[in-house]
Design a protein around this motif. Structure first.
Motif, PDB file in Angstrom:
ATOM      1  N   ARG A 112      -3.780 -28.492  73.383  1.00 29.27           N
ATOM      2  CA  ARG A 112      -2.891 -29.363  74.172  1.00 29.27           C
ATOM      3  C   ARG A 112      -1.426 -28.948  74.010  1.00 29.27           C
ATOM      4  NH1 ARG A 112      -2.169 -34.745  71.324  1.00 29.27           N
ATOM      5  NH2 ARG A 112      -0.701 -33.412  70.212  1.00 29.27           N
TER       6      ARG A 112
ATOM      7  N   GLU B 118       1.577 -47.000  57.229  1.00 28.78           N
ATOM      8  CA  GLU B 118       2.251 -48.059  57.970  1.00 28.78           C
ATOM      9  C   GLU B 118       1.246 -48.720  58.896  1.00 28.78           C
ATOM     10  OE1 GLU B 118       6.577 -48.641  60.088  1.00 28.78           O
ATOM     11  OE2 GLU B 118       5.505 -46.774  60.412  1.00 28.78           O
TER      12      GLU B 118
ATOM     13  N   LYS C 267       1.082 -46.825  76.455  1.00 26.97           N
ATOM     14  CA  LYS C 267       2.104 -47.786  76.012  1.00 26.97           C
ATOM     15  C   LYS C 267       2.263 -47.780  74.494  1.00 26.97           C
ATOM     16  CE  LYS C 267       3.278 -49.408  80.077  1.00 26.97           C
ATOM     17  NZ  LYS C 267       3.571 -48.124  80.696  1.00 26.97           N
ATOM     18  N   ARG C 268       3.324 -48.391  74.049  1.00 25.96           N
ATOM     19  CA  ARG C 268       3.714 -48.264  72.644  1.00 25.96           C
ATOM     20  C   ARG C 268       2.865 -49.141  71.713  1.00 25.96           C
ATOM     21  NH1 ARG C 268       9.110 -50.529  70.401  1.00 25.96           N
ATOM     22  NH2 ARG C 268       7.774 -50.227  68.585  1.00 25.96           N
ATOM     23  N   ASN C 269       2.914 -48.778  70.442  1.00 22.52           N
ATOM     24  CA  ASN C 269       2.300 -49.625  69.419  1.00 22.52           C
ATOM     25  C   ASN C 269       3.380 -50.456  68.738  1.00 22.52           C
ATOM     26  OD1 ASN C 269       3.559 -48.067  67.371  1.00 22.52           O
ATOM     27  ND2 ASN C 269       1.843 -46.624  67.366  1.00 22.52           N
ATOM     28  N   TYR C 270       2.964 -51.359  67.881  1.00 21.95           N
ATOM     29  CA  TYR C 270       3.891 -52.267  67.199  1.00 21.95           C
ATOM     30  C   TYR C 270       3.558 -52.343  65.725  1.00 21.95           C
ATOM     31  CZ  TYR C 270       5.004 -53.553  71.942  1.00 21.95           C
ATOM     32  OH  TYR C 270       5.402 -53.479  73.254  1.00 21.95           O
TER      33      TYR C 270
ATOM     34  N   ARG D 120       0.148 -50.201  62.047  1.00 20.13           N
ATOM     35  CA  ARG D 120       0.633 -50.244  63.421  1.00 20.13           C
ATOM     36  C   ARG D 120      -0.556 -50.453  64.337  1.00 20.13           C
ATOM     37  NH1 ARG D 120       6.093 -48.119  63.435  1.00 20.13           N
ATOM     38  NH2 ARG D 120       6.027 -48.974  65.521  1.00 20.13           N
TER      39      ARG D 120
ATOM     40  N   ARG E 288      -1.534 -32.843  59.809  1.00 21.43           N
ATOM     41  CA  ARG E 288      -1.864 -33.417  61.112  1.00 21.43           C
ATOM     42  C   ARG E 288      -2.874 -32.551  61.881  1.00 21.43           C
ATOM     43  NH1 ARG E 288       3.265 -32.835  61.185  1.00 21.43           N
ATOM     44  NH2 ARG E 288       3.264 -31.786  63.195  1.00 21.43           N
TER      45      ARG E 288
ATOM     46  N   ASN F 232       7.617 -33.326  64.925  1.00 19.50           N
ATOM     47  CA  ASN F 232       7.220 -32.705  66.192  1.00 19.50           C
ATOM     48  C   ASN F 232       8.415 -32.519  67.126  1.00 19.50           C
ATOM     49  OD1 ASN F 232       4.581 -32.544  65.405  1.00 19.50           O
ATOM     50  ND2 ASN F 232       3.906 -34.365  66.524  1.00 19.50           N
TER      51      ASN F 232
ATOM     52  N   GLU G 226       3.998 -42.893  53.838  1.00 15.25           N
ATOM     53  CA  GLU G 226       3.791 -42.736  55.278  1.00 15.25           C
ATOM     54  C   GLU G 226       2.785 -43.751  55.807  1.00 15.25           C
ATOM     55  OE1 GLU G 226       5.007 -38.240  56.437  1.00 15.25           O
ATOM     56  OE2 GLU G 226       2.894 -38.546  56.018  1.00 15.25           O
TER      57      GLU G 226
ATOM     58  N   VAL H 250       7.535 -36.089  72.117  1.00 12.52           N
ATOM     59  CA  VAL H 250       7.971 -34.745  72.515  1.00 12.52           C
ATOM     60  C   VAL H 250       8.037 -34.641  74.043  1.00 12.52           C
ATOM     61  CG1 VAL H 250       7.553 -32.281  72.259  1.00 12.52           C
ATOM     62  CG2 VAL H 250       6.884 -33.841  70.438  1.00 12.52           C
ATOM     63  N   LEU H 251       7.042 -35.217  74.716  1.00 13.48           N
ATOM     64  CA  LEU H 251       7.037 -35.194  76.183  1.00 13.48           C
ATOM     65  C   LEU H 251       8.264 -35.905  76.739  1.00 13.48           C
ATOM     66  CD1 LEU H 251       3.343 -35.969  77.163  1.00 13.48           C
ATOM     67  CD2 LEU H 251       4.727 -34.099  78.070  1.00 13.48           C
TER      68      LEU H 251
ATOM     69  N   PHE I 126       3.716 -27.354  75.497  1.00 12.66           N
ATOM     70  CA  PHE I 126       5.014 -26.912  74.958  1.00 12.66           C
ATOM     71  C   PHE I 126       5.010 -25.475  74.463  1.00 12.66           C
ATOM     72  CE2 PHE I 126       4.178 -31.331  73.253  1.00 12.66           C
ATOM     73  CZ  PHE I 126       4.847 -32.005  74.268  1.00 12.66           C
TER      74      PHE I 126
ATOM     75  N   ARG J 249      10.318 -45.032  69.983  1.00  8.96           N
ATOM     76  CA  ARG J 249       9.650 -45.808  68.923  1.00  8.96           C
ATOM     77  C   ARG J 249       8.345 -46.427  69.433  1.00  8.96           C
ATOM     78  NH1 ARG J 249      14.277 -49.705  67.064  1.00  8.96           N
ATOM     79  NH2 ARG J 249      14.462 -49.741  69.340  1.00  8.96           N
ATOM     80  N   GLY J 250       7.325 -46.356  68.599  1.00  8.22           N
ATOM     81  CA  GLY J 250       6.034 -46.953  68.954  1.00  8.22           C
ATOM     82  C   GLY J 250       5.144 -46.034  69.762  1.00  8.22           C
ATOM     83  N   MET J 251       5.700 -44.948  70.277  1.00 11.11           N
ATOM     84  CA  MET J 251       4.864 -44.041  71.073  1.00 11.11           C
ATOM     85  C   MET J 251       4.154 -43.069  70.137  1.00 11.11           C
ATOM     86  SD  MET J 251       5.425 -45.285  73.990  1.00 11.11           S
ATOM     87  CE  MET J 251       4.704 -44.184  75.206  1.00 11.11           C
ATOM     88  N   SER J 252       2.871 -42.808  70.436  1.00  9.86           N
ATOM     89  CA  SER J 252       2.137 -41.879  69.577  1.00  9.86           C
ATOM     90  C   SER J 252       2.206 -40.482  70.166  1.00  9.86           C
ATOM     91  CB  SER J 252       0.696 -42.347  69.400  1.00  9.86           C
ATOM     92  OG  SER J 252       0.127 -42.633  70.639  1.00  9.86           O
ATOM     93  N   CYS J 253       2.016 -39.483  69.324  1.00 10.72           N
ATOM     94  CA  CYS J 253       2.150 -38.095  69.754  1.00 10.72           C
ATOM     95  C   CYS J 253       1.079 -37.757  70.778  1.00 10.72           C
ATOM     96  CB  CYS J 253       2.071 -37.168  68.551  1.00 10.72           C
ATOM     97  SG  CYS J 253       3.637 -37.211  67.669  1.00 10.72           S
ATOM     98  N   PRO J 254       1.371 -36.922  71.755  1.00 16.02           N
ATOM     99  CA  PRO J 254       2.594 -36.119  71.914  1.00 16.02           C
ATOM    100  C   PRO J 254       3.700 -36.815  72.716  1.00 16.02           C
ATOM    101  CG  PRO J 254       1.047 -35.484  73.600  1.00 16.02           C
ATOM    102  CD  PRO J 254       0.411 -36.618  72.828  1.00 16.02           C
ATOM    103  N   GLN J 255       3.603 -38.127  72.938  1.00 18.02           N
ATOM    104  CA  GLN J 255       4.562 -38.786  73.841  1.00 18.02           C
ATOM    105  C   GLN J 255       6.035 -38.560  73.457  1.00 18.02           C
ATOM    106  OE1 GLN J 255       3.869 -39.973  76.680  1.00 18.02           O
ATOM    107  NE2 GLN J 255       1.643 -39.946  76.504  1.00 18.02           N
TER     108      GLN J 255
ATOM    109  N   ASP K 135      10.433 -43.326  65.138  1.00 25.51           N
ATOM    110  CA  ASP K 135      10.165 -44.271  64.048  1.00 25.51           C
ATOM    111  C   ASP K 135       9.086 -43.806  63.088  1.00 25.51           C
ATOM    112  OD1 ASP K 135       7.930 -44.560  65.591  1.00 25.51           O
ATOM    113  OD2 ASP K 135       8.039 -46.738  65.761  1.00 25.51           O
ATOM    114  N   ASN K 136       8.727 -42.527  63.115  1.00 23.19           N
ATOM    115  CA  ASN K 136       7.774 -42.061  62.100  1.00 23.19           C
ATOM    116  C   ASN K 136       7.950 -40.572  61.854  1.00 23.19           C
ATOM    117  OD1 ASN K 136       5.517 -40.492  63.677  1.00 23.19           O
ATOM    118  ND2 ASN K 136       5.965 -42.312  64.897  1.00 23.19           N
ATOM    119  N   ASN K 137       7.472 -40.148  60.678  1.00 25.16           N
ATOM    120  CA  ASN K 137       7.670 -38.766  60.235  1.00 25.16           C
ATOM    121  C   ASN K 137       7.017 -37.743  61.152  1.00 25.16           C
ATOM    122  OD1 ASN K 137       9.294 -38.902  57.962  1.00 25.16           O
ATOM    123  ND2 ASN K 137       7.581 -39.583  56.686  1.00 25.16           N
ATOM    124  N   THR K 138       5.815 -38.081  61.652  1.00 24.65           N
ATOM    125  CA  THR K 138       5.099 -37.140  62.514  1.00 24.65           C
ATOM    126  C   THR K 138       5.912 -36.846  63.763  1.00 24.65           C
ATOM    127  OG1 THR K 138       3.038 -38.072  61.709  1.00 24.65           O
ATOM    128  CG2 THR K 138       2.913 -36.745  63.697  1.00 24.65           C
TER     129      THR K 138
END
Lengths: 353, 68
Positions: A216, A78, A145-148, A80, A208, B41, A76, B15-16, A221, B7-13, B34-37
């Motif tokens: 949250r 990675e 925004k996203r990570n890479y 990023r 986690r 979720n 796991e 799911v949102l 949810f 892909r590339g978004m970190s949690c909780p994004q 793109d990841n297990n977490t």
């Protein structure tokens, strides 16, 4: 170790080991405190000169390396990064300042509750209020925004830095500061603290576990998974404190704590709000740092700088209460958080997309 | 079927984003993670929202297919 059983066990282990660490020498109700321990490391490195809070805490090193090793083993890990790094740095900084106004990160808040410190209940109210505000912005489309994908080596650097810290701890060169009095001088034996970090690093990576994620996810949810870990820590540390005679119900005379209710509330409100924007509490940022997430490494670096600023500028509270500078900084931080929240919420600031 | 890319978004994004997309397309959705977490979720969220999920691996990513 999947599912709810796993997170309850992980929380229980945190609660139990915390009490053991306290018994063997850590400061009161401070088996783990990510904010306090990063602050101690900042002091040991000479970034601040508050002589009573300087020590390279092996728990931190263990948490990062535990998460690193288990994520490597389970494939796991990675590398990023690249998701709004400077905003994350600043958010790490303000979360640390809020935590030092309260005197503890969310994890220590939970441990303080389990030891009967009612000031931490006031902190919890502020923490929940802060999370609620953060969640409102999440629902308005807040994101960083996203990570890479990054080169593999990017993710390896922080675990190696932690090995370096451990070498500095063992060899104790003259340029590293170690407190001779105060909380920084109170510590469980090095190998015990390291092991305590490694065990919880592994468990927190697998489950986690996150102090802010629980409330949250309930608000967002109605998902109680992470909250079970949060509650489990309180229950087990409560039982542990009762059985070792550490439990002391009340506001006054609590270890490394103050009774200034308003600033306990507002300090933790900063931590709750800032942590929601970061996507996790300080503990979670450390664990992610071990998994190769360098956005979290940047947040942790922000926390270390925040700790240095908090002590250099007199923002951190003491058992006597919050300082004037600390109060002013909390007000400024609320303005900062509001601006960051607004301009990163896609439904509010249309220019963001 | 509609597809969202988390892909590339970190949690909780992730799911949102799934929640938002399902509000618009309640009959079903494909979610790229793109990841297990994020996979865990989103899967848990879909289950509690009454969807069945089929997961397929796509290179280093996962596609979650949610159906009522």
């Amino acid at each position: 170790m999947k599912g709810k059983k796993g997170i309850i066990l992980a929380g229980g282990a945190v609660g139990l080991i915390s009490v053991i660490l306290g018994y063997y020498g850590n400061p009161g109700n401070m088996g783990y405190c990510i904010a306090c321990f990063l602050r101690d490391i900042a002091g040991a490195l000479g970034l601040h000169r508050a002589g009573v809070v300087q020590y390279i805490r092996p728990e931190i090193i263990g948490l990062v390396l535990g998460a690193f090793l288990i994520s490597l083993k389970n494939k796991e890990f990675e590398s990023r990064g690249g998701s709004a790094p400077f905003m994350r740095f600043m958010l790490g900084m303000v979360v640390m300042i809020g935590a030092l106004v309260f005197l503890g990160c969310p994890l220590r808040m939970v441990l303080r509750i389990g030891a009967g410190d009612l000031n931490a209940i006031v902190g919890l109210a502020g923490f929940l209020a802060g999370i609620l505000v953060g969640v409102r912005f999440l629902n308005k489309g807040f994101n960083l925004k996203r990570n890479y994908k990054m080169p593999k080596i990017e993710g390896y650097i922080f675990p190696v830095v932690n090995v370096g810290w451990f070498i500095l701890l063992i060899t104790a060169p003259a340029f590293i500061f170690f407190s001779e009095t105060g909380p920084g001088s109170q510590a469980a034996p090095i190998l015990m603290s390291l092991a305590a970090g490694l065990i919880v690093g592994v468990l927190a990576q697998k489950t986690r576990l996150c102090m802010v994620g629980g409330s949250r996810d309930m608000m967002l949810f109605k998902d109680n998974y992470l909250l079970l870990g949060f509650i489990s820590i309180i229950v087990v540390s409560f039982i542990g404190n009762i059985s070792l005679g550490f439990f002391n119900l009340g506001f006054a005379g609590q270890p490394v704590a103050h009774t200034d209710g308003l600033w306990n509330f507002l300090g933790m409100a900063v931590v709750g709000w800032g942590s929601v924007l970061l996507g996790g509490c300080p503990l979670r940022q450390l664990i992610l740092s071990g998994e190769g997430n360098t956005d979290s490494v940047v947040s942790v670096m922000g926390m270390i700088v925040g700790a240095a600023i908090a002590h250099n500028f007199g923002l951190a509270s003491s058992p006597a209460g919050a300082t004037l500078n600390g109060k002013v900084s909390v007000i400024i931080i609320f303005v900062f958080l509001a601006i960051i929240s607004y301009f990163n919420s896609d439904d509010l600031a249309k220019t963001n997309i | 079927m509609n597809r969202i890319d988390t892909r590339g978004m970190s949690c909780p994004q992730p799911v949102l984003m799934t929640k938002k997309a399902l509000d618009k397309n309640p009959e079903g959705l494909e979610i790229l993670v793109d990841n297990n977490t994020a996979k865990g979720n989103v899967e848990r969220f879909l289950k509690s929202s009454g969807y069945t999920t089929k997961i397929t691996e796509d290179g280093e990513d996962f596609i979650l297919e949610a159906k009522k």
